[in-house]
Structures are given as C-alpha cells and as structure tokens.
Enzyme design. Structure first.
Site, PDB file in Angstrom:
ATOM      1  N   GLU A 123     -64.147  63.594   8.135  1.00 10.57           N
ATOM      2  CA  GLU A 123     -64.485  62.669   7.096  1.00 10.57           C
ATOM      3  C   GLU A 123     -63.249  61.879   6.329  1.00 10.57           C
ATOM      4  O   GLU A 123     -62.457  62.642   6.026  1.00 10.57           O
ATOM      5  CB  GLU A 123     -65.620  63.324   6.086  1.00 10.57           C
ATOM      6  CG  GLU A 123     -65.971  62.414   5.193  1.00 10.57           C
ATOM      7  CD  GLU A 123     -66.668  62.896   4.129  1.00 10.57           C
ATOM      8  OE1 GLU A 123     -67.951  62.867   3.906  1.00 10.57           O
ATOM      9  OE2 GLU A 123     -66.183  63.720   3.158  1.00 10.57           O
ATOM     10  N   TYR A 180     -65.999  54.103   3.971  1.00 11.39           N
ATOM     11  CA  TYR A 180     -66.317  55.621   4.521  1.00 11.39           C
ATOM     12  C   TYR A 180     -66.531  55.626   5.920  1.00 11.39           C
ATOM     13  O   TYR A 180     -67.092  54.665   6.497  1.00 11.39           O
ATOM     14  CB  TYR A 180     -67.588  55.904   3.621  1.00 11.39           C
ATOM     15  CG  TYR A 180     -68.103  57.260   3.882  1.00 11.39           C
ATOM     16  CD1 TYR A 180     -67.758  58.141   3.203  1.00 11.39           C
ATOM     17  CD2 TYR A 180     -68.913  57.441   5.157  1.00 11.39           C
ATOM     18  CE1 TYR A 180     -68.080  59.656   3.392  1.00 11.39           C
ATOM     19  CE2 TYR A 180     -69.447  58.723   5.639  1.00 11.39           C
ATOM     20  CZ  TYR A 180     -69.004  59.800   4.889  1.00 11.39           C
ATOM     21  OH  TYR A 180     -69.320  61.034   4.886  1.00 11.39           O
TER      22      TYR A 180
END
Ligand code: ADP
Ligand code: MG
Length: 398
Positions: A209, A121
């Site tokens: 993101e 992530y």
C-alpha cells in the site's frame, strides 16, 4: 509478516519505484548526520522526521510523552531534525491503528521534504474472489481509505491483473487517467503501476500500500509512504526479507509460538484453547462462543502434539493475563490419545496450573488416555464430547 516504512522503501527503490531520498536513524545523533547529508545532497533545508512503527495513521497520531507532537514532523535544518528525533525515540506513539497502549518508537526515518501537488492512494492486494492481484487506486490519498470506501466508494478505482500477462500498459493508463492525471504525469503513473505489480509478485507480498502516492510540483510521481505485508508461507524463499523482521514489533506470544511451529493468534476472551488442526480449533472457538464465553486465543498445535509442544503451548496460553480456564480438545489420529494425555499431564506437572482445565480427547486409545488423566492426581476435568467440553469449561469459568 510486516516491515517498517524505511525497509519497504528500500525494497521499492531496488525495484525501480521512485521514492524520496531518506535514511533511517536509531539515535538523535544519527538523525542529525542523516539530515545534514540529505540537505547537502538535495539542497533542500526541509526534512521530515518519521516514526517507524508497524502501524499507520502516524501523521495524525500523538505521543503519550509529547501530546503536541505527531508521528510525522516536518522540520527545517539538521538540528531541528535531531531535536525531534530525540523526542520521538523511546517515546510511545498512539495512532488509530495501535490501540490505546500505543507503540514505542525505536527508529526514525529522516526524509527529504517533498513539494506535494496532490496526494493519491494506491494499493496492490490479492483478490480472493478472482485469485488475481487487484490494484486499488483513488484520488483521495493521504486519508483513511476505509473512510473513502464507506462514504465515496465511487472514488476507488479497481483493476484486476491478469496473471498470464502482468500489468498491461492499457490497464495501467486507464488507472492513471481515471485518477485524473494527464500527459507525462499519467505516463509516469502507468510505469509506476507496472513496477508496483512486479515488486508485489517478486516479493510474494499479500499487501502493498502506497498512501500517499504523491504528484510533485514538478509532475513526478513518488511513493511517500509504503506499507508492505508478506505472505508468511512464501517467506522461506526470501531470506533477505525475513532478515528485516523487527521482533520488538511482534506479539511476544505469537513469536514464541512461531518458534515451536504452533499457529497461535491471541484474542480478547478468557478461555485458552489448545487444539490440533485449524478446523477443529475454529469449531472449538465457535462452540465456546455458543455457550456464552469468548476464546482467549486460536491455537493449532498441529498433527504432532508431542509432550514438548504441548508444554510449550501451555506456557504460551498461561501467560495471558485474562486467562480464566483452558480447554484442550485433541483428536488422536496420527498421535494416540495416551501419548497426548501423557503430554498434558507432563506439561501441567511442569508448569503448574492456576485455572480450571477441561480435556476432551477422542480417537485412538481414548480410554487409555482418559485413564491416564484420571489417575494423574491432577485437577483435570475430562469431557466426552465437544459440546460437553465447552459447556464444562464455560460453566467452570463463569
Ligand atoms: P501515516 O500514513 O502513518 O500517517 P505518512 O508517511 O503517510 O504516515 O505521512 C503522513 C503525511 O505526512 C503524508 O500524507 C504527507 O502529507 C506528509 N509527509 C510524509 N512524508 C513526507 C515528505 N517526505 N515530505 C512532505 N510531506 C510528507
Ligand atoms: Mg500513510
């Protein structure tokens, strides 16, 4: 402003960030052609059909029309890709982020199937405490990051970027090693991070993101998903980004408000608010809650509350199906109260009114303004103070 995954990947690709090969498709035939081309170029039969909506959690989402189909589907061959695209296009995808009503899919991304060794992530966002870009990274990719933050906060690495120097090599390497990467993969990750921060700054993002960022079987790092939000106040200097806007993804009322220069946010309550100034709008929402009801919206008509804008604002508020009453709370500073009163009366005469309306005016020519409201022959309730106004509208809508 938000954009689709394929658009975000286009911007990232242009910024030198490694992303898989892919092509957007609006029809099943386009999907087949895109898959054929991809398979010919990569020599890999596996392709992924990805629904393009402005919401995450697509992989785990489900289509209303096809309960066994998720928003991201791995298939083999161009015909299978076309078949899945056919099902997805025009159907409604429900994910954890769309709410129960879901979102209609109008485009799909046809992407090469990647050989994934691990999913990480990565996000860049603005840390308002330090006023700096903050990098957040985790070895727990592909999952809901809020969940990781909740259950394993120690698994989220944070690194703050000094605005004077940008992402420094040693900071980037610290993140890469912190994620457990080694050797050439760690070096690739460090370079990836530098490019992400540059893209974030150059494009005036408020959030960027990558979830998941994958390490491939060959040790490369790649952005498998991309979610970007832009700072609306900086959009004027990115016409190319603004052109990516997909109006079908946006709230129609918010879109209409934007055209009139009104700051409008739809909320769940029943009392429509029309206020000038963001601070007064917040105070108005607070006091409605204080007296036991809920605001239907935040709306700042701005300093120039002209009749035209007041009318536009009324129209937007009245479209809300949950609306039970309207509270107008305007301070006549730049604009005089009589002008505002005329605006309100004109707007009500033009569009009619089916719910109670309380108007509180304060400021220059307030007496004249109240007189105009009283003599209008319309069912408008005048209020003397913020408290009085909120109490009255809450009472009338109970
Ligand atoms: P969302 O976050 O909306 O669920 P993602 O793009 O993150 O959508 O995809 C969900 C999952 O699907 C990923 O975590 C990954 O496991 C898989 N996936 C997505 N794209 C590919 C791809 N090109 N190749 C292989 N697997 C993929
Ligand atoms: Mg994702």
């Amino acid at each position: 402003m938000k954009i689709h995954e394929y658009q975000a990947k286009g911007l990232l690709r242009a910024a030198g960030v490694p992303v898989p090969q892919s092509q957007v498709a609006f029809t099943a035939d386009e999907a087949r052609a895109a898959a054929q081309k991809l398979i010919a170029e990569t020599g890999i039969e596996v392709v992924v059909v990805k629904s393009q909506i402005h919401a995450g959690g697509r992989g785990k989402g489900r289509f209303k029309e096809h309960p066994d189909l998720g928003g991201v589907k791995v298939v083999k061959g161009a015909d299978a890709a076309a078949e899945i695209a056919e099902k997805m296009l025009g159907s409604t995808l429900v994910t954890i982020q769309t709410g129960e009503e879901g979102k209609k899919v109008g485009r799909v991304l046809i992407e090469q199937g990647m050989d994934i060794a691990s999913e990480l992530y990565l996000a860049a966002t603005l840390d308002r405490d330090t006023g700096r870009v903050m990098i957040m990274a985790s070895s727990e990719g592909g999952m809901d990051i809020e969940e990781v933050a909740e259950s394993h906060p120690e698994k989220i690495l944070k690194s703050s970027v000094d605005p004077a120097f940008g992402m420094q090599g040693f900071d980037a390497r610290a993140v890469a090693y912190g994620l457990g990467l080694e050797g050439k993969t760690a070096r690739k990750m460090a370079s990836f991070l530098g490019k992400i921060v540059t893209a974030y700054n150059d494009l005036d993002c408020s959030m960027l993101e990558i979830n998941p960022l994958v390490v491939t079987g060959g040790g490369d790092v790649m952005a498998l998903d991309a979610k970007v939000q832009f700072d609306d106040n900086a959009l004027y200097r990115h016409k190319d980004v603004e052109a990516l806007r997909d109006e079908t993804e946006e709230d129609p009322a918010e879109l209409e408000a934007g055209k009139w220069g009104l700051s409008y946010v739809a909320l769940d309550g029943t009392i429509g608010c029309m206020v000038n100034g963001a601070g007064l709008a917040m105070a108005t929402m607070d006091i409605i809650k204080y007296f036991g009801s809920e605001p239907a919206n935040f709306l700042d008509v701005g300093g120039g509350a002209t009749e035209e804008r007041v009318t536009a604002a009324f129209k937007i508020i009245c479209k809300d199906p949950n609306l039970k009453g309207i509270l107008v709370n305007i301070f006549g500073g730049i604009m005089k109260c009589d002008t505002i009163a005329n605006g309100v009366v004109g707007a009500v005469k033009q569009i009619g009114l089916e719910v109670p309306l309380v108007v509180r005016l304060e400021g220059t020519n307030v007496e004249l303004g109240k007189e105009i409201l009283a003599n209008s022959g319309l069912k408008i309730t005048s209020a003397d103070s913020l408290r009085d106004a909120a109490q009255k509208i809450v009472e009338m809508t109970k």
